[in-house]
Motif scaffolding. Structure first.
Motif, mmCIF file in Angstrom:
data_model
loop_
_atom_site.group_PDB
_atom_site.id
_atom_site.type_symbol
_atom_site.label_atom_id
_atom_site.label_comp_id
_atom_site.label_asym_id
_atom_site.label_seq_id
_atom_site.Cartn_x
_atom_site.Cartn_y
_atom_site.Cartn_z
ATOM 1 N N MET A 58 -47.288 -9.572 19.443
ATOM 2 C CA MET A 58 -47.180 -10.416 20.624
ATOM 3 C C MET A 58 -48.540 -11.013 20.999
ATOM 4 O O MET A 58 -48.628 -12.178 21.342
ATOM 5 C CB MET A 58 -46.592 -9.573 21.768
ATOM 6 C CG MET A 58 -46.340 -10.339 23.007
ATOM 7 S SD MET A 58 -45.021 -11.521 22.742
ATOM 8 C CE MET A 58 -44.961 -12.266 24.312
ATOM 9 N N GLU A 59 -49.572 -10.185 20.931
ATOM 10 C CA GLU A 59 -50.912 -10.641 21.271
ATOM 11 C C GLU A 59 -51.409 -11.678 20.257
ATOM 12 O O GLU A 59 -52.083 -12.634 20.614
ATOM 13 C CB GLU A 59 -51.873 -9.447 21.331
ATOM 14 C CG GLU A 59 -53.268 -9.783 21.804
ATOM 15 C CD GLU A 59 -53.306 -10.267 23.253
ATOM 16 O OE1 GLU A 59 -54.185 -11.082 23.555
ATOM 17 O OE2 GLU A 59 -52.470 -9.842 24.059
ATOM 18 N N ASP A 60 -51.055 -11.489 18.980
ATOM 19 C CA ASP A 60 -51.451 -12.448 17.951
ATOM 20 C C ASP A 60 -50.814 -13.812 18.192
ATOM 21 O O ASP A 60 -51.435 -14.848 17.949
ATOM 22 C CB ASP A 60 -51.056 -11.935 16.563
ATOM 23 C CG ASP A 60 -51.891 -10.736 16.141
ATOM 24 O OD1 ASP A 60 -52.985 -10.560 16.703
ATOM 25 O OD2 ASP A 60 -51.433 -9.988 15.255
ATOM 26 N N ASP A 61 -49.558 -13.821 18.673
ATOM 27 C CA ASP A 61 -48.892 -15.086 18.971
ATOM 28 C C ASP A 61 -49.604 -15.835 20.087
ATOM 29 O O ASP A 61 -49.735 -17.055 20.054
ATOM 30 C CB ASP A 61 -47.428 -14.847 19.361
ATOM 31 C CG ASP A 61 -46.586 -14.369 18.181
ATOM 32 O OD1 ASP A 61 -47.012 -14.590 17.032
ATOM 33 O OD2 ASP A 61 -45.528 -13.780 18.425
ATOM 34 N N ARG A 62 -50.070 -15.106 21.094
ATOM 35 C CA ARG A 62 -50.811 -15.735 22.194
ATOM 36 C C ARG A 62 -52.116 -16.357 21.702
ATOM 37 O O ARG A 62 -52.489 -17.444 22.120
ATOM 38 C CB ARG A 62 -51.124 -14.703 23.296
ATOM 39 C CG ARG A 62 -49.962 -14.305 24.090
ATOM 40 C CD ARG A 62 -49.701 -15.394 25.079
ATOM 41 N NE ARG A 62 -48.774 -14.917 26.078
ATOM 42 C CZ ARG A 62 -47.988 -15.688 26.753
ATOM 43 N NH1 ARG A 62 -48.025 -16.980 26.547
ATOM 44 N NH2 ARG A 62 -47.169 -15.211 27.641
ATOM 45 N N ILE A 63 -52.789 -15.660 20.823
ATOM 46 C CA ILE A 63 -54.054 -16.173 20.287
ATOM 47 C C ILE A 63 -53.787 -17.429 19.464
ATOM 48 O O ILE A 63 -54.508 -18.426 19.578
ATOM 49 C CB ILE A 63 -54.778 -15.092 19.452
ATOM 50 C CG1 ILE A 63 -55.258 -13.969 20.375
ATOM 51 C CG2 ILE A 63 -55.947 -15.688 18.683
ATOM 52 C CD1 ILE A 63 -55.826 -12.777 19.660
ATOM 53 N N ILE A 64 -52.738 -17.412 18.647
ATOM 54 C CA ILE A 64 -52.397 -18.579 17.842
ATOM 55 C C ILE A 64 -52.025 -19.753 18.738
ATOM 56 O O ILE A 64 -52.428 -20.895 18.487
ATOM 57 C CB ILE A 64 -51.258 -18.244 16.852
ATOM 58 C CG1 ILE A 64 -51.781 -17.294 15.774
ATOM 59 C CG2 ILE A 64 -50.691 -19.507 16.227
ATOM 60 C CD1 ILE A 64 -50.719 -16.732 14.877
ATOM 61 N N GLU A 65 -51.278 -19.500 19.815
ATOM 62 C CA GLU A 65 -50.921 -20.564 20.757
ATOM 63 C C GLU A 65 -52.163 -21.158 21.399
ATOM 64 O O GLU A 65 -52.292 -22.374 21.507
ATOM 65 C CB GLU A 65 -49.993 -20.028 21.846
ATOM 66 C CG GLU A 65 -48.601 -19.718 21.398
ATOM 67 C CD GLU A 65 -47.769 -19.069 22.498
ATOM 68 O OE1 GLU A 65 -48.299 -18.869 23.619
ATOM 69 O OE2 GLU A 65 -46.609 -18.773 22.239
ATOM 70 N N LEU A 66 -53.081 -20.296 21.804
ATOM 71 C CA LEU A 66 -54.306 -20.763 22.452
ATOM 72 C C LEU A 66 -55.160 -21.582 21.485
ATOM 73 O O LEU A 66 -55.663 -22.656 21.838
ATOM 74 C CB LEU A 66 -55.101 -19.573 22.988
ATOM 75 C CG LEU A 66 -56.346 -19.888 23.792
ATOM 76 C CD1 LEU A 66 -55.963 -20.641 25.067
ATOM 77 C CD2 LEU A 66 -57.080 -18.620 24.140
ATOM 78 N N VAL A 67 -55.306 -21.103 20.267
ATOM 79 C CA VAL A 67 -56.105 -21.816 19.273
ATOM 80 C C VAL A 67 -55.466 -23.171 18.947
ATOM 81 O O VAL A 67 -56.157 -24.194 18.870
ATOM 82 C CB VAL A 67 -56.283 -20.960 17.998
ATOM 83 C CG1 VAL A 67 -56.854 -21.785 16.858
ATOM 84 C CG2 VAL A 67 -57.178 -19.771 18.280
#
Length: 173
Positions: free
Chosen positions: A1-10
């Motif tokens: 879940m946290e990785d998805d947030r980072i990918i969205e932000l990037v």
């Protein structure tokens, strides 16, 4: 879940910088083309000649040296006419260059948006953007609350152009 947030932000920041790059490239390309047109046509040379003729006309006393004054006045009028004609040509060329640069970068932007049309940049609660939640998720096919890459690019471009607009107007003068 946290990785998805980072990918969205990037991806959101990457698309923001792409939109910024397109806007800056459009402004710089137009400036470069206009500068090249001005140098190619030699407009500054004719404007310098016009200023020189105007200074000569001011220096001559019309009552004492009428023939010399009339000759200098005709030379000034001729220089003004050439400068105006060349100015019109530069304006038309600049307008054409603006249309071409805007069209080329618009097509590149449209292709980029089409390429990322199914991509969701980030998800937010639909309540936060209530009237626009479905519209912002439009081409992605995701539920309300998703912001598609197409709308994100449009929003970023508007924000960037409104922020950089005063800077480019300042540089223009």
């Amino acid at each position: 879940m946290e990785d998805d947030r980072i990918i969205e932000l990037v991806s959101a920041w990457l698309l923001f910088f792409v939109a910024a790059g397109f806007e800056i490239a459009r402004q710089i390309a137009f400036k470069v083309v206009k500068w090249c047109i001005t140098k190619y046509t030699g407009l500054s040379r004719f404007q310098d000649e016009e200023r020189r003729c105007a200074a000569e006309v001011k220096r001559i006393n019309m009552q004492d040296e009428f023939a010399k004054y009339a000759r200098a006045s005709r030379k000034l009028n001729k220089a003004k006419d050439r400068s105006k004609e060349l100015g019109r040509k530069v304006t038309m060329m600049s307008l054409f260059a603006w249309v071409v640069t805007t069209a080329v970068l618009g097509i590149i932007s449209a292709v980029f948006m089409w390429w990322h049309r199914q991509r969701v940049v980030f998800l937010i609660q639909a309540d936060w953007i209530y009237p626009f939640a479905t519209v912002l998720a439009f081409p992605s096919g995701e539920p309300a609350g998703a912001v598609s890459a197409m709308w994100w690019l449009i929003i970023c471009r508007q924000v960037i152009s409104s922020c950089l607009g005063p800077v480019f107007r300042l540089l223009r003068s």
